[in-house]
Design a protein around this motif. Sequence first.
Motif, PDB file in Angstrom:
ATOM      1  N   ILE A 116     -51.617 -69.548  53.186  1.00 28.10           N
ATOM      2  CA  ILE A 116     -51.841 -68.113  52.982  1.00 28.10           C
ATOM      3  C   ILE A 116     -50.884 -67.656  51.872  1.00 28.10           C
ATOM      4  CG2 ILE A 116     -50.153 -67.418  54.767  1.00 28.10           C
ATOM      5  CD1 ILE A 116     -52.161 -65.173  55.536  1.00 28.10           C
ATOM      6  N   ASP A 117     -51.354 -66.728  51.020  1.00 23.38           N
ATOM      7  CA  ASP A 117     -50.490 -66.229  49.935  1.00 23.38           C
ATOM      8  C   ASP A 117     -50.124 -64.775  50.201  1.00 23.38           C
ATOM      9  OD1 ASP A 117     -50.545 -68.380  47.737  1.00 23.38           O
ATOM     10  OD2 ASP A 117     -52.623 -68.207  48.355  1.00 23.38           O
ATOM     11  N   ASN A 118     -48.954 -64.402  49.748  1.00 17.62           N
ATOM     12  CA  ASN A 118     -48.594 -62.986  49.787  1.00 17.62           C
ATOM     13  C   ASN A 118     -48.852 -62.414  48.406  1.00 17.62           C
ATOM     14  OD1 ASN A 118     -46.316 -60.737  49.332  1.00 17.62           O
ATOM     15  ND2 ASN A 118     -46.937 -60.771  51.475  1.00 17.62           N
ATOM     16  N   ARG A 119     -49.688 -61.377  48.349  1.00 19.13           N
ATOM     17  CA  ARG A 119     -50.125 -60.858  47.040  1.00 19.13           C
ATOM     18  C   ARG A 119     -48.976 -60.220  46.257  1.00 19.13           C
ATOM     19  NH1 ARG A 119     -54.630 -58.997  50.167  1.00 19.13           N
ATOM     20  NH2 ARG A 119     -56.448 -60.320  49.794  1.00 19.13           N
ATOM     21  N   ASP A 120     -47.981 -59.706  46.968  1.00 19.91           N
ATOM     22  CA  ASP A 120     -46.887 -59.027  46.270  1.00 19.91           C
ATOM     23  C   ASP A 120     -45.861 -60.006  45.707  1.00 19.91           C
ATOM     24  OD1 ASP A 120     -48.023 -56.561  46.799  1.00 19.91           O
ATOM     25  OD2 ASP A 120     -47.168 -56.556  48.825  1.00 19.91           O
ATOM     26  N   SER A 121     -45.441 -60.951  46.522  1.00 17.74           N
ATOM     27  CA  SER A 121     -44.420 -61.900  46.027  1.00 17.74           C
ATOM     28  C   SER A 121     -45.048 -63.074  45.302  1.00 17.74           C
ATOM     29  CB  SER A 121     -43.602 -62.434  47.204  1.00 17.74           C
ATOM     30  OG  SER A 121     -44.414 -63.249  48.024  1.00 17.74           O
ATOM     31  N   LYS A 122     -46.387 -63.236  45.481  1.00 14.27           N
ATOM     32  CA  LYS A 122     -47.116 -64.394  44.919  1.00 14.27           C
ATOM     33  C   LYS A 122     -46.608 -65.705  45.519  1.00 14.27           C
ATOM     34  CE  LYS A 122     -49.115 -61.879  41.464  1.00 14.27           C
ATOM     35  NZ  LYS A 122     -49.328 -60.683  42.301  1.00 14.27           N
ATOM     36  N   LYS A 123     -45.990 -65.626  46.680  1.00  9.24           N
ATOM     37  CA  LYS A 123     -45.487 -66.843  47.323  1.00  9.24           C
ATOM     38  C   LYS A 123     -46.540 -67.391  48.280  1.00  9.24           C
ATOM     39  CE  LYS A 123     -41.385 -67.290  45.643  1.00  9.24           C
ATOM     40  NZ  LYS A 123     -41.109 -68.382  44.751  1.00  9.24           N
ATOM     41  N   GLU A 193     -59.676 -67.265  60.350  1.00 13.42           N
ATOM     42  CA  GLU A 193     -59.626 -65.790  60.432  1.00 13.42           C
ATOM     43  C   GLU A 193     -58.671 -65.335  61.521  1.00 13.42           C
ATOM     44  OE1 GLU A 193     -63.423 -63.782  60.859  1.00 13.42           O
ATOM     45  OE2 GLU A 193     -64.088 -64.912  59.090  1.00 13.42           O
ATOM     46  N   GLU A 194     -58.740 -66.054  62.646  1.00  9.81           N
ATOM     47  CA  GLU A 194     -57.875 -65.704  63.770  1.00  9.81           C
ATOM     48  C   GLU A 194     -56.395 -65.946  63.421  1.00  9.81           C
ATOM     49  OE1 GLU A 194     -57.841 -64.089  66.377  1.00  9.81           O
ATOM     50  OE2 GLU A 194     -56.562 -64.975  67.928  1.00  9.81           O
ATOM     51  N   LEU A 195     -56.135 -66.990  62.663  1.00 10.60           N
ATOM     52  CA  LEU A 195     -54.740 -67.239  62.244  1.00 10.60           C
ATOM     53  C   LEU A 195     -54.220 -66.048  61.449  1.00 10.60           C
ATOM     54  CD1 LEU A 195     -54.540 -70.994  61.132  1.00 10.60           C
ATOM     55  CD2 LEU A 195     -53.516 -69.934  63.137  1.00 10.60           C
ATOM     56  N   ARG A 196     -55.075 -65.562  60.526  1.00  8.79           N
ATOM     57  CA  ARG A 196     -54.670 -64.414  59.710  1.00  8.79           C
ATOM     58  C   ARG A 196     -54.461 -63.171  60.590  1.00  8.79           C
ATOM     59  NH1 ARG A 196     -56.910 -60.130  56.560  1.00  8.79           N
ATOM     60  NH2 ARG A 196     -55.595 -59.806  54.725  1.00  8.79           N
ATOM     61  N   GLN A 197     -55.388 -63.016  61.548  1.00 12.06           N
ATOM     62  CA  GLN A 197     -55.300 -61.856  62.430  1.00 12.06           C
ATOM     63  C   GLN A 197     -53.995 -61.873  63.232  1.00 12.06           C
ATOM     64  OE1 GLN A 197     -57.622 -59.469  61.929  1.00 12.06           O
ATOM     65  NE2 GLN A 197     -56.124 -58.286  63.119  1.00 12.06           N
ATOM     66  N   ASP A 203     -47.237 -58.390  62.949  1.00 14.71           N
ATOM     67  CA  ASP A 203     -46.433 -57.795  61.872  1.00 14.71           C
ATOM     68  C   ASP A 203     -45.562 -58.822  61.158  1.00 14.71           C
ATOM     69  OD1 ASP A 203     -47.389 -55.222  62.174  1.00 14.71           O
ATOM     70  OD2 ASP A 203     -45.968 -54.787  63.801  1.00 14.71           O
ATOM     71  N   ILE A 204     -46.119 -59.979  60.919  1.00 22.48           N
ATOM     72  CA  ILE A 204     -45.343 -61.010  60.212  1.00 22.48           C
ATOM     73  C   ILE A 204     -45.381 -60.690  58.721  1.00 22.48           C
ATOM     74  CG2 ILE A 204     -45.175 -63.479  59.675  1.00 22.48           C
ATOM     75  CD1 ILE A 204     -46.412 -64.022  62.454  1.00 22.48           C
ATOM     76  N   VAL A 205     -44.179 -60.531  58.164  1.00 22.21           N
ATOM     77  CA  VAL A 205     -44.106 -60.126  56.750  1.00 22.21           C
ATOM     78  C   VAL A 205     -43.606 -61.291  55.897  1.00 22.21           C
ATOM     79  CG1 VAL A 205     -43.699 -57.700  57.264  1.00 22.21           C
ATOM     80  CG2 VAL A 205     -41.736 -59.238  56.989  1.00 22.21           C
ATOM     81  N   LYS A 212     -46.956 -57.009  54.222  1.00 22.68           N
ATOM     82  CA  LYS A 212     -48.015 -57.719  54.968  1.00 22.68           C
ATOM     83  C   LYS A 212     -49.270 -57.859  54.103  1.00 22.68           C
ATOM     84  CE  LYS A 212     -48.315 -55.189  58.783  1.00 22.68           C
ATOM     85  NZ  LYS A 212     -48.920 -54.870  60.083  1.00 22.68           N
ATOM     86  N   ASN A 213     -49.082 -57.855  52.786  1.00 21.91           N
ATOM     87  CA  ASN A 213     -50.214 -57.902  51.871  1.00 21.91           C
ATOM     88  C   ASN A 213     -50.686 -59.354  51.699  1.00 21.91           C
ATOM     89  OD1 ASN A 213     -52.110 -57.153  50.058  1.00 21.91           O
ATOM     90  ND2 ASN A 213     -50.687 -56.511  48.434  1.00 21.91           N
ATOM     91  N   TRP A 214     -51.350 -59.851  52.750  1.00 24.12           N
ATOM     92  CA  TRP A 214     -51.712 -61.276  52.807  1.00 24.12           C
ATOM     93  C   TRP A 214     -53.133 -61.525  52.300  1.00 24.12           C
ATOM     94  CZ3 TRP A 214     -47.700 -64.234  53.457  1.00 24.12           C
ATOM     95  CH2 TRP A 214     -46.663 -63.873  54.310  1.00 24.12           C
ATOM     96  N   THR A 215     -53.339 -62.686  51.698  1.00 26.84           N
ATOM     97  CA  THR A 215     -54.704 -63.121  51.355  1.00 26.84           C
ATOM     98  C   THR A 215     -55.374 -63.695  52.605  1.00 26.84           C
ATOM     99  OG1 THR A 215     -53.961 -65.356  50.875  1.00 26.84           O
ATOM    100  CG2 THR A 215     -54.010 -63.807  49.011  1.00 26.84           C
ATOM    101  N   GLU A 216     -56.598 -64.176  52.422  1.00 30.37           N
ATOM    102  CA  GLU A 216     -57.249 -64.932  53.505  1.00 30.37           C
ATOM    103  C   GLU A 216     -56.469 -66.235  53.718  1.00 30.37           C
ATOM    104  OE1 GLU A 216     -59.947 -63.628  55.159  1.00 30.37           O
ATOM    105  OE2 GLU A 216     -59.283 -61.969  53.906  1.00 30.37           O
ATOM    106  N   VAL A 217     -56.698 -66.864  54.880  1.00 35.94           N
ATOM    107  CA  VAL A 217     -56.118 -68.193  55.106  1.00 35.94           C
ATOM    108  C   VAL A 217     -57.128 -69.237  54.604  1.00 35.94           C
ATOM    109  CG1 VAL A 217     -55.325 -69.837  56.859  1.00 35.94           C
ATOM    110  CG2 VAL A 217     -54.827 -67.393  57.123  1.00 35.94           C
ATOM    111  N   ARG A 218     -56.659 -70.194  53.832  1.00 33.08           N
ATOM    112  CA  ARG A 218     -57.554 -71.237  53.307  1.00 33.08           C
ATOM    113  C   ARG A 218     -57.047 -72.615  53.716  1.00 33.08           C
ATOM    114  NH1 ARG A 218     -56.149 -68.248  49.251  1.00 33.08           N
ATOM    115  NH2 ARG A 218     -55.024 -69.853  48.090  1.00 33.08           N
ATOM    116  N   GLN A 219     -57.991 -73.540  53.782  1.00 30.94           N
ATOM    117  CA  GLN A 219     -57.606 -74.923  54.049  1.00 30.94           C
ATOM    118  C   GLN A 219     -57.112 -75.559  52.762  1.00 30.94           C
ATOM    119  OE1 GLN A 219     -57.174 -76.000  56.805  1.00 30.94           O
ATOM    120  NE2 GLN A 219     -58.953 -76.335  58.096  1.00 30.94           N
ATOM    121  N   PHE A 220     -56.055 -76.308  52.855  1.00 30.19           N
ATOM    122  CA  PHE A 220     -55.489 -76.961  51.673  1.00 30.19           C
ATOM    123  C   PHE A 220     -55.336 -78.444  51.982  1.00 30.19           C
ATOM    124  CE2 PHE A 220     -51.672 -78.373  49.347  1.00 30.19           C
ATOM    125  CZ  PHE A 220     -52.063 -78.074  48.054  1.00 30.19           C
TER     126      PHE A 220
END
Length: 539
Positions: A116-123, A193-197, A203-205, A212-220
């Motif tokens: 999962i990526d954080n859109r603000d930190s790009k981490k 989806e449930e992992l993201r939820q 409230d995991i930041v 909490k500006n998270w992307t979708e969770v993707r398989q890598f």
Amino acid sequence: MHLKIWKAHAATGKRRSKQNKNINTNMAQEDLFKKIVAHAKEYGFVFPSSEIYDGLSAVYDYGQNGVELKNNIKRYWWDAMTQLNENIVGLDSAIFMHPTIWKASGHVDAFNDPLIDNRDSKKRYRADVLIEDEIAKYDDKINKEVAKAAKKFGDSFDEKLYRETNPRVQEHLSKRNELHERYSKAMNDMNLEELRQIILDYDIVCPISGTKNWTEVRQFNLMFSTEMGSTSEGSMKVYLRPETAQGIFVNFLNVQKTGRMRIPFGIAQIGKAFRNEIVARQFIFRMREFEQMEMQFFVRPGEELKWFAKWKETRLKWHKALGLGDEKYRYHDHEKLAHYANAATDIEFLMPFGFKEVEGIHSRTNFDLGNHEKFSGKKIQYFDPELNQSYTPYVIETSIGVDRMFLSVFASSYEEEKLENGETRVVLHLPAPLAPIKAAIMPLVRKDGLPEKAQELVDALKFDFKVQYDEKDSIGKRYRRQDAIGTPFCITVDHQTLEDGTVTIRHRDSMQQERIPASEVASVLDKEVSMKELLKKLV
Ligand code: GAP
């Protein structure tokens, strides 16, 4: 087998969150770990890869002392497997293998981490690790409550009763278990989806941006791939192997037939493996290029659990024989198993950041051989002359990371020892057979024929032992230098040596010195530092 494969991940969730409570909570341990990493670099054990180009994340090089320690670990494992067991033979298969192998093994489809990526930190993060860290926070809260109460009540404190009855502890525990259950289910169902939820609901930041500006969770997928062959001829996508085990499975028939091996028998292999780890941290604990020592033991169907128990015990004995401290090991039996396994355990070691997996022992049924038969279209069966029937053998796998083993040995050997004179010496109490240098041979002074005499001793010993001639600096400084790389013995040649042929031998751990005839040095070393003595503890 593969912790990365989804179902196995869920099975380890509870364990990891327990371990994570140890991580980053104890400043003293963190400082110690930093010192250990610095020491590894300063004394030529481990260097960051490509350092002059600012390094390459989670890739390391082993220096002049590191490679010796690493080779000794490998030799200990290799001899314990292939020399002490007449029914275990070795193999050295190629890193590149036919890509269909990774289809058959399940790695193409399932060797994934949920990222999962954080859109603000790009981490980028592993979604499972974020949630496990959250679970660990509840564990921390519980432990803090217990520690507070223990301090308050002193000797009369009943920890078990307190944990079971204290309302605050119970509240944290019930929240923790609720989260853990939801998380396990999401992992088992591969429900991204449930992992993201869960991440949103709890409230995991992002630790960097705090949002909490998270992307979708993707398989890598963790496998590295490259192209084999030139493009004009048509190229093929191949993978850098993520484990050495598949090389053993696809050579099962080659080895069994040419070696005329009869079941039960094992094939052992040491070699590089590659994983594009998303979260690479803790020095050489989690690397992108690392080394494995794996042994697949082929048995009759129905006998696998008996052999699983045997290997579980045998492998722990191998670890404990090193004398690093029996209390530093524990088993972690997997409660939930990957669909192809019918028993699994990890041997965990107490690292500076908590108990962590060093080795996995798995009863893998006939999953791999069966799948290779299916995907290759070639019959992979064993004819058992005693039963007069053919079958696909079952497999017990023991799989240990060389680098993790290195870290456990190195970290637990490191000591900053306060001496009676108020000084501190840094000493590596390495198990003597694993030490890079077995003895340093030192002339007391660089004159009067002492260097020549010391060199004579080096020349006499060097065919049997890795010894080092050391004449620079004061004798005290030379002792410290050897302590810091874990050399078990320092042998000093002095003026008395010229008169009566004796030398002083100094023991690393006790710093005691004694005088012995130079002619006896070889037999002392043979007894104290040889691999043979270590291997004898295993039988
Ligand atoms: N064939 C079984 C297998 O590969 P695994 O649990 O994924 O199972 C086995 O890996 C061992 O390899 C682990 O117990 C660990 O010691 C080592 N290992 C796995 N991933 C690693 C990494 N990224 N860096 C260093 N060692 C690793």
